[in-house]
Design an enzyme around this catalytic site. Structure first.
Site, PDB file in Angstrom:
ATOM      1  N   ASP A 114      47.672  42.237  42.939  1.00 56.10           N
ATOM      2  CA  ASP A 114      48.268  41.064  42.296  1.00 56.10           C
ATOM      3  C   ASP A 114      49.043  41.426  41.032  1.00 56.10           C
ATOM      4  OD1 ASP A 114      46.929  39.658  44.232  1.00 56.10           O
ATOM      5  OD2 ASP A 114      45.881  38.323  42.851  1.00 56.10           O
ATOM      6  N   HIS A 145      44.777  44.940  41.112  1.00 55.10           N
ATOM      7  CA  HIS A 145      45.990  44.550  40.381  1.00 55.10           C
ATOM      8  C   HIS A 145      46.874  45.763  40.137  1.00 55.10           C
ATOM      9  CE1 HIS A 145      42.963  41.485  39.503  1.00 55.10           C
ATOM     10  NE2 HIS A 145      43.969  40.645  39.370  1.00 55.10           N
TER      11      HIS A 145
END
Length: 285
Positions: free
Chosen positions: A105, A250
């Site tokens: 992400d 992430h």
């Protein structure tokens, strides 16, 4: 008075009102700091935290996404006759063997995303990248690299706000603007959407569905945004691995060097254990 008896000026005004009304029904509406702790709010209900949390959102720009075709991409996509709007996000993936989905992400970030792409390429596996528009707009070459390598690019809003605290128009703007960047860079609209902080509401589900996207959450959170150490990230992902699991990591939003190093270690281990690192096929509507 029948229509054929109306004065010409009145008939013209009525026709104009009908056109405006149809445009309103079929058109999309016009349309905060990306926290380095993107999932704390989902677990605690607290607002996003971080040193940049007070940064003002970028001013909304009118969006014509899906109202008119982009050059070379054909006519606007019509909504299905019966729109399916989910009430919960998808948490796991079905599939043969031992499928496992890796997701990243908040990117793309030129400091960390290229290393992640390189590691995935070395092991010939595919992943999902849920990108933020404000990051993607200046790194469209990385979006094209993701697409060329067979990865799936999802929508993670423009500036990573907490959608449950926003108006319907602001939510639509956050999502539509990112759709535009992804389609402009790759020629393909995103088929998946993930709400920042895992904070979903009815409006987010509906707007995502109207724009042709399925909502995807996660099963295992590496909590790599806390920078707990490479070995801790590895342990969390390997201990949570199971068939159908969706792993959250992430590639932006802070120092992601631990995430990059962890991937180099746990990815070959998962493959040796028989996991099939894959990306989902589009869910049927």
């Amino acid at each position: 008075m029948k229509n054929d008896q109306m004065p010409p000026r009145r008939r013209a005004l009525l026709r104009g009102a009908v056109v405006v009304g149809l445009a309103t029904v079929t058109g999309c509406g016009a349309e905060a700091e990306r926290s380095t702790a993107p999932h704390r709010a989902a677990a605690t209900g607290a607002p996003p935290a971080g040193p940049q949390a007070a940064r003002a959102a970028k001013p909304a720009q009118p969006s014509a996404y899906r109202l008119q075709p982009m050059a070379g991409y054909g006519p606007p996509r019509a909504l299905p006759a019966k729109l399916r709007v989910r009430r919960k996000p998808i948490l796991r993936m079905d599939g043969r063997g031992r499928p496992l989905v890796l997701t990243f992400d908040d990117g793309p970030d030129p400091r960390y995303t290229p290393d992640i792409l390189r590691t995935l390429r070395e092991h010939d596996v595919r992943a999902m990248f849920f990108v933020c528009g404000e990051m993607a707009v200046d790194n469209q070459d990385l979006l094209r690299e993701m697409l060329d390598d067979g990865h799936v690019i999802g929508n993670h809003t423009w500036s990573h706000p907490q959608l449950t605290r926003m108006t319907k128009g602001a939510i639509r703007d956050e999502i539509e603007r990112t759709c535009e960047v992804i389609e402009d860079a790759t020629g393909e609209p995103p088929a998946w959407f993930r709400a920042p902080y895992g904070a979903w509401n009815r409006t987010a589900f509906r707007i995502g569905a109207e724009l042709g996207m399925e909502p995807l959450a996660w099963t295992v959170d590496s909590l790599d945004w806390t920078e707990p150490g490479t070995s801790t990230i590895i342990r969390r992902i390997k201990s949570g691995a199971a068939p159908g699991v969706v792993v959250l990591s992430h590639d932006a939003g802070g120092n992601r060097s631990q995430t990059v190093a962890a991937l180099r270690s746990y990815l070959p281990d998962l493959l040796d254990e028989g996991y099939r690192i894959t990306v989902p096929r589009r869910y049927a509507r």
